[in-house]
Design a protein around this motif. Structure first.
Motif, mmCIF file in Angstrom:
data_model
loop_
_atom_site.group_PDB
_atom_site.id
_atom_site.type_symbol
_atom_site.label_atom_id
_atom_site.label_comp_id
_atom_site.label_asym_id
_atom_site.label_seq_id
_atom_site.Cartn_x
_atom_site.Cartn_y
_atom_site.Cartn_z
ATOM 1 N N ALA A 18 -10.304 -0.012 -1.653
ATOM 2 C CA ALA A 18 -10.233 -0.472 -3.198
ATOM 3 C C ALA A 18 -10.714 -1.803 -3.470
ATOM 4 C CB ALA A 18 -8.434 -0.922 -2.497
ATOM 5 N N PHE A 19 -11.040 -2.245 -1.693
ATOM 6 C CA PHE A 19 -11.338 -4.421 -2.059
ATOM 7 C C PHE A 19 -12.580 -3.492 -2.385
ATOM 8 C CE2 PHE A 19 -14.171 -7.251 -0.117
ATOM 9 C CZ PHE A 19 -13.851 -8.440 -0.862
ATOM 10 N N LYS A 20 -13.390 -2.708 -1.906
ATOM 11 C CA LYS A 20 -14.737 -3.149 -2.607
ATOM 12 C C LYS A 20 -15.174 -1.912 -3.797
ATOM 13 C CE LYS A 20 -17.313 -1.639 1.609
ATOM 14 N NZ LYS A 20 -17.801 -0.570 2.703
ATOM 15 N N SER A 21 -13.867 -1.359 -4.459
ATOM 16 C CA SER A 21 -13.756 -0.777 -5.728
ATOM 17 C C SER A 21 -13.266 -1.986 -6.715
ATOM 18 C CB SER A 21 -13.042 0.476 -6.007
ATOM 19 O OG SER A 21 -12.067 0.479 -5.668
ATOM 20 N N GLY A 22 -12.876 -3.311 -5.978
ATOM 21 C CA GLY A 22 -12.112 -4.016 -6.744
ATOM 22 C C GLY A 22 -10.389 -3.806 -7.588
ATOM 23 N N VAL A 23 -10.094 -2.637 -6.974
ATOM 24 C CA VAL A 23 -8.571 -2.112 -6.834
ATOM 25 C C VAL A 23 -7.583 -3.334 -6.237
ATOM 26 C CG1 VAL A 23 -6.939 -0.922 -6.489
ATOM 27 C CG2 VAL A 23 -9.186 -0.374 -7.239
ATOM 28 N N LEU A 24 -8.363 -3.932 -5.117
ATOM 29 C CA LEU A 24 -7.374 -4.967 -4.458
ATOM 30 C C LEU A 24 -8.139 -5.748 -3.753
ATOM 31 C CD1 LEU A 24 -4.873 -4.269 -2.990
ATOM 32 C CD2 LEU A 24 -6.009 -3.648 -1.102
#
Length: 93
Positions: free
Chosen positions: A29-35
């Motif tokens: 989620a962090f890598k995809s910008g969600v988190l």
């Protein structure tokens, strides 16, 4: 999944014991910008603070001498199941 990780951390679930599934979702989620990094930092800060209060990093505390076979014993698994039932019951009312 990314959605579960995002919802969990935003809801205050800072520690999930027993698997790495949540944290794998956090990374994704962090890598995809969600988190955001800020949400992760807040969760880790609370997690580490509770671990420090519990003596998890103190070598002179008996907590550190408990073998993994005791921590994941049948008795402890039964206690977890009872607590799950209690939480589910609490949320029904």
């Amino acid at each position: 999944s990314e959605e579960i990780a995002e919802r969990s951390l935003n809801a205050g679930l800072d520690m999930e014991m027993g698997s790495l599934e949540l944290w794998n979702g956090v990374i994704s989620a962090f890598k995809s910008g969600v988190l955001s990094e800020n949400v992760i930092d807040t969760a880790l800060r609370r997690n580490l603070l509770q671990s420090m209060k519990a003596g998890r990093f103190d070598s002179n505390v008996s907590f550190t001498s408990i073998p993994s076979t005791v921590i994941n014993s049948t008795k402890h698994q039964q206690i977890v199941q009872e607590l799950h039932s209690l939480v589910l019951h609490y949320h029904q009312y």
